[in-house]
Design a protein around this motif. Structure first.
Motif, PDB file in Angstrom:
ATOM      1  N   ILE A  21       0.850  -1.182   0.000  1.00 63.59           N
ATOM      2  CA  ILE A  21       0.000   0.000   0.000  1.00 63.59           C
ATOM      3  C   ILE A  21       0.896   1.246   0.000  1.00 63.59           C
ATOM      4  O   ILE A  21       1.813   1.358   0.808  1.00 63.59           O
ATOM      5  CB  ILE A  21      -0.932   0.021   1.232  1.00 63.59           C
ATOM      6  N   VAL A  22       0.627   2.148  -0.937  1.00 60.62           N
ATOM      7  CA  VAL A  22       1.341   3.436  -0.984  1.00 60.62           C
ATOM      8  C   VAL A  22       0.290   4.534  -0.897  1.00 60.62           C
ATOM      9  O   VAL A  22      -0.862   4.338  -1.268  1.00 60.62           O
ATOM     10  CB  VAL A  22       2.171   3.579  -2.276  1.00 60.62           C
ATOM     11  N   CYS A  23       0.690   5.696  -0.393  1.00 57.15           N
ATOM     12  CA  CYS A  23      -0.269   6.786  -0.198  1.00 57.15           C
ATOM     13  C   CYS A  23       0.277   8.125  -0.689  1.00 57.15           C
ATOM     14  O   CYS A  23       1.489   8.308  -0.812  1.00 57.15           O
ATOM     15  CB  CYS A  23      -0.636   6.909   1.280  1.00 57.15           C
ATOM     16  N   PRO A  32      -0.261  16.688   3.525  1.00 54.90           N
ATOM     17  CA  PRO A  32       0.284  15.349   3.770  1.00 54.90           C
ATOM     18  C   PRO A  32      -0.022  14.788   5.156  1.00 54.90           C
ATOM     19  O   PRO A  32       0.116  13.588   5.384  1.00 54.90           O
ATOM     20  CB  PRO A  32       1.795  15.542   3.564  1.00 54.90           C
ATOM     21  N   LYS A  33      -0.461  15.662   6.082  1.00 55.05           N
ATOM     22  CA  LYS A  33      -0.777  15.180   7.430  1.00 55.05           C
ATOM     23  C   LYS A  33      -2.268  14.931   7.624  1.00 55.05           C
ATOM     24  O   LYS A  33      -2.696  14.493   8.686  1.00 55.05           O
ATOM     25  CB  LYS A  33      -0.280  16.187   8.474  1.00 55.05           C
ATOM     26  N   GLY A  34      -3.064  15.229   6.584  1.00 57.30           N
ATOM     27  CA  GLY A  34      -4.503  15.037   6.741  1.00 57.30           C
ATOM     28  C   GLY A  34      -5.193  14.358   5.577  1.00 57.30           C
ATOM     29  O   GLY A  34      -6.347  13.959   5.686  1.00 57.30           O
ATOM     30  N   THR A  35      -4.477  14.212   4.446  1.00 56.05           N
ATOM     31  CA  THR A  35      -5.055  13.582   3.265  1.00 56.05           C
ATOM     32  C   THR A  35      -4.239  12.353   2.902  1.00 56.05           C
ATOM     33  O   THR A  35      -3.041  12.452   2.633  1.00 56.05           O
ATOM     34  CB  THR A  35      -5.065  14.568   2.069  1.00 56.05           C
ATOM     35  N   PHE A  36      -4.903  11.198   2.899  1.00 55.24           N
ATOM     36  CA  PHE A  36      -4.203   9.944   2.624  1.00 55.24           C
ATOM     37  C   PHE A  36      -4.956   9.172   1.545  1.00 55.24           C
ATOM     38  O   PHE A  36      -5.894   8.432   1.821  1.00 55.24           O
ATOM     39  CB  PHE A  36      -4.087   9.120   3.908  1.00 55.24           C
ATOM     40  N   ILE A  37      -4.555   9.393   0.303  1.00 59.94           N
ATOM     41  CA  ILE A  37      -5.159   8.709  -0.836  1.00 59.94           C
ATOM     42  C   ILE A  37      -4.226   7.565  -1.203  1.00 59.94           C
ATOM     43  O   ILE A  37      -3.052   7.791  -1.533  1.00 59.94           O
ATOM     44  CB  ILE A  37      -5.361   9.684  -2.010  1.00 59.94           C
ATOM     45  N   CYS A  38      -4.735   6.352  -1.124  1.00 58.07           N
ATOM     46  CA  CYS A  38      -3.865   5.183  -1.197  1.00 58.07           C
ATOM     47  C   CYS A  38      -4.315   4.146  -2.229  1.00 58.07           C
ATOM     48  O   CYS A  38      -5.464   4.151  -2.664  1.00 58.07           O
ATOM     49  CB  CYS A  38      -3.796   4.510   0.169  1.00 58.07           C
ATOM     50  N   TYR A  39      -3.385   3.267  -2.578  1.00 55.62           N
ATOM     51  CA  TYR A  39      -3.691   2.136  -3.451  1.00 55.62           C
ATOM     52  C   TYR A  39      -2.607   1.072  -3.308  1.00 55.62           C
ATOM     53  O   TYR A  39      -1.562   1.316  -2.721  1.00 55.62           O
ATOM     54  CB  TYR A  39      -3.825   2.581  -4.916  1.00 55.62           C
ATOM     55  N   PHE A  50       4.265   5.987  -4.733  1.00 54.53           N
ATOM     56  CA  PHE A  50       2.990   6.529  -5.181  1.00 54.53           C
ATOM     57  C   PHE A  50       3.244   7.215  -6.520  1.00 54.53           C
ATOM     58  O   PHE A  50       4.112   8.075  -6.627  1.00 54.53           O
ATOM     59  CB  PHE A  50       2.444   7.537  -4.166  1.00 54.53           C
ATOM     60  N   ASN A  51       2.485   6.844  -7.547  1.00 53.17           N
ATOM     61  CA  ASN A  51       2.684   7.403  -8.878  1.00 53.17           C
ATOM     62  C   ASN A  51       1.983   8.752  -8.986  1.00 53.17           C
ATOM     63  O   ASN A  51       0.782   8.823  -9.185  1.00 53.17           O
ATOM     64  CB  ASN A  51       2.162   6.446  -9.945  1.00 53.17           C
ATOM     65  N   ASP A 114       2.636  17.168 -15.648  1.00 55.90           N
ATOM     66  CA  ASP A 114       3.333  15.891 -15.540  1.00 55.90           C
ATOM     67  C   ASP A 114       3.816  15.578 -14.133  1.00 55.90           C
ATOM     68  O   ASP A 114       3.787  14.436 -13.692  1.00 55.90           O
ATOM     69  CB  ASP A 114       4.528  15.857 -16.506  1.00 55.90           C
ATOM     70  N   ASP A 115       4.290  16.609 -13.419  1.00 51.24           N
ATOM     71  CA  ASP A 115       4.805  16.384 -12.077  1.00 51.24           C
ATOM     72  C   ASP A 115       3.703  16.263 -11.031  1.00 51.24           C
ATOM     73  O   ASP A 115       3.984  16.067  -9.849  1.00 51.24           O
ATOM     74  CB  ASP A 115       5.761  17.513 -11.667  1.00 51.24           C
ATOM     75  N   GLY A 116       2.447  16.387 -11.469  1.00 49.40           N
ATOM     76  CA  GLY A 116       1.332  16.268 -10.538  1.00 49.40           C
ATOM     77  C   GLY A 116       0.072  15.821 -11.250  1.00 49.40           C
ATOM     78  O   GLY A 116      -1.033  16.205 -10.861  1.00 49.40           O
ATOM     79  N   GLN A 117       0.231  15.005 -12.274  1.00 46.42           N
ATOM     80  CA  GLN A 117      -0.908  14.570 -13.074  1.00 46.42           C
ATOM     81  C   GLN A 117      -1.964  13.842 -12.244  1.00 46.42           C
ATOM     82  O   GLN A 117      -3.163  14.070 -12.402  1.00 46.42           O
ATOM     83  CB  GLN A 117      -0.430  13.653 -14.202  1.00 46.42           C
ATOM     84  N   THR A 118      -1.532  12.999 -11.323  1.00 47.20           N
ATOM     85  CA  THR A 118      -2.478  12.249 -10.498  1.00 47.20           C
ATOM     86  C   THR A 118      -3.309  13.193  -9.640  1.00 47.20           C
ATOM     87  O   THR A 118      -4.504  12.993  -9.451  1.00 47.20           O
ATOM     88  CB  THR A 118      -1.751  11.221  -9.610  1.00 47.20           C
ATOM     89  N   LEU A 119      -2.658  14.238  -9.128  1.00 54.61           N
ATOM     90  CA  LEU A 119      -3.354  15.254  -8.338  1.00 54.61           C
ATOM     91  C   LEU A 119      -4.461  15.890  -9.173  1.00 54.61           C
ATOM     92  O   LEU A 119      -5.600  16.020  -8.721  1.00 54.61           O
ATOM     93  CB  LEU A 119      -2.349  16.319  -7.885  1.00 54.61           C
ATOM     94  N   TYR A 120      -4.132  16.288 -10.395  1.00 52.75           N
ATOM     95  CA  TYR A 120      -5.111  16.919 -11.279  1.00 52.75           C
ATOM     96  C   TYR A 120      -6.232  15.940 -11.616  1.00 52.75           C
ATOM     97  O   TYR A 120      -7.411  16.292 -11.611  1.00 52.75           O
ATOM     98  CB  TYR A 120      -4.422  17.393 -12.563  1.00 52.75           C
TER      99      TYR A 120
END
Length: 201
Positions: A21-23, A32-39, A50-51, A114-120
């Protein structure tokens, strides 16, 4: 069905050496201390990351929001990881990723992120699904305990002032690349000043 696929069950065993599991809190991600989106991520050269550079839709819909960052024991396959995973909720709860409205939302993409595509992708798709109320989707903006204020950012892009859209036009992050306002708002919504993020290049 997509939500069910995100659940790792006994019938869908994970090779102990191949996945962990990565987050989002492991990488450059707002709050980073309150949002944990994982897979569950596959390892590369015995490392698990985390990709942040973007995920294909089948992987995107498996993301979950978790109540806290996993401990070392909760990351590796086993009883503790299973218990941790059950405590997490789907970040993009959709029944059918191929339904036309849902498919368009999940295709959210930014050529300059590209450096934050997953965020977008994550926040763009969530806004789209919540705004359009696509069939059999269940997204409510503002993830519990997260300081990323999705509703505030949604209001902000109604009057996008970046070069991405014409002045006075509404910015739709799932259709237009609103990197100036949308991305900056999401990336900095856990800060007081809201200054330009160093994530976007």
């Amino acid at each position: 069905e997509a939500v069910e696929d995100a659940v790792r069950t006994v019938e869908d065993p994970v090779n102990v050496d191949s996945q962990q599991i990565v987050c989002s809190s492991d990488d450059v991600w707002p709050d980073p201390k309150g949002t944990f989106i994982c897979y569950w991520a596959k390892g590369e050269d015995d490392e698990f990351h985390f990709n942040i550079n973007g995920l294909p839709v089948p992987e995107l819909v498996k993301l979950r929001s978790c109540p806290h960052a996993p401990t070392k024991a909760e990351r590796s396959p086993g009883a503790e990881a299973d218990k941790y995973w059950v405590s997490c909720k789907a970040i993009l709860p959709v029944d059918d990723p191929t339904e036309s409205c849902t498919k368009e939302c999940l295709a959210t993409y930014c050529a300059d992120c590209d450096d934050g595509q997953t965020l977008y992708q994550v926040y763009g798709a969530r806004l789209c699904l919540a705004a359009r109320r696509c069939k059999n989707t269940h997204v409510t903006l503002n993830i519990p305990y997260s300081r990323v204020n999705e509703e505030q950012c949604a209001v902000r892009v109604l009057n996008d002032v970046s070069d991405a859209v014409d002045p006075g036009k509404v910015c739709l992050p799932w259709k237009d690349e609103c990197a100036g306002d949308w991305y900056d708002c999401i990336a900095n919504s856990d800060t007081v000043s809201g200054t330009q993020s160093g994530i976007l290049v």
